[in-house]
Design an enzyme around this catalytic site. Sequence first.
Site, short mmCIF file in Angstrom:
data_model
loop_
_atom_site.label_atom_id
_atom_site.label_comp_id
_atom_site.label_asym_id
_atom_site.label_seq_id
_atom_site.Cartn_x
_atom_site.Cartn_y
_atom_site.Cartn_z
N GLY A 8 2.70 2.04 -30.23
CA GLY A 8 3.66 1.83 -31.31
C GLY A 8 3.15 2.38 -32.62
NE ARG A 11 0.44 -5.65 -32.44
CZ ARG A 11 0.53 -6.78 -31.72
NH1 ARG A 11 -0.55 -7.49 -31.48
NH2 ARG A 11 1.69 -7.18 -31.25
CG LEU A 12 -2.91 1.29 -27.41
CD1 LEU A 12 -1.85 2.35 -27.17
CD2 LEU A 12 -4.31 1.90 -27.36
CB ALA A 103 9.70 7.06 -25.86
CG ASP A 104 9.67 2.60 -29.69
OD1 ASP A 104 10.55 3.50 -29.74
OD2 ASP A 104 9.24 2.01 -30.70
CB THR A 130 5.83 -0.88 -37.94
OG1 THR A 130 4.57 -1.31 -37.41
CG2 THR A 130 5.60 -0.08 -39.20
#
Length: 267
Positions: A8, A11-12, A103-104, A130
């Site tokens: 993201g 964060r991962l 894509a998220d 975010t």
Amino acid sequence: MILLIDAGNSRLKLGLLPAGAAHREADTHAFDHANLQALADWLRALPAKPTRAVGVNVAGAERGDAIARVVEQAGGGGTAWLRAEKQTLILRNGYAHPEQLGADRWAAMLGVLARQPARHPPLMIASFGTATTLDTVSSENVFLGGLILPGPAMMRAALAHGTANLPLAQGLATAYPTDTDQAISSGVAAAQAGALVRQWLAARTRFGATPDIYVTGGGWSEVRAEVETLLAQAGAARSVPTGLIYVESPVLDGLAAWVLQTEQRPE
């Protein structure tokens, strides 16, 4: 074992899909994007190394390449990135240019749809990260479109950094703020909740039915009370909202659904 990656904006998030499993493991592991060493350490400590990785990346190509290198160097195999397209599984894309959709967001819709029976009500997926995204999917599994706005933390930071005298507020939201922190926090919560209710009302008008709302993201706790209050007020005249369904990691759920229904499908 397949590694699932949600890269993201800040964060991962990682999940694991064991070989032969019908669902991903419940645990979700999260790292700051800047700390790829923590990712490498976590991968090396796994009792069984992933054979490969599948993910979505909205943090830019450079960051995606760096993540893929760490995964490969730690013995996690190659990484394939899912992108939005005209149709994936049962989900159809209503964007004029399907590839422009994040894509998220696409994966999160797949994750929520994986929870649904064949016949389901219209759906909203509200992600408070975010950025805040508010997406609507019809009962026929068509993504109709959605909103993007700054997330709660970004709204507060914009006021603190873009003005001379406003603080990075941490006050409670209230109907009639009596100090600056409350005024900012209340304004942020009102903006987030107002955008969600706008889309909820639009969906209810379009479909003649109350949409289910799935919520996720680290900013949800900040705006939850305001959302619940506004939804109750907006729904009182015609129908009481069915409730808000919290989902921890719909993106990882969507990646798992994609793998299970495509890459592991018997020949």
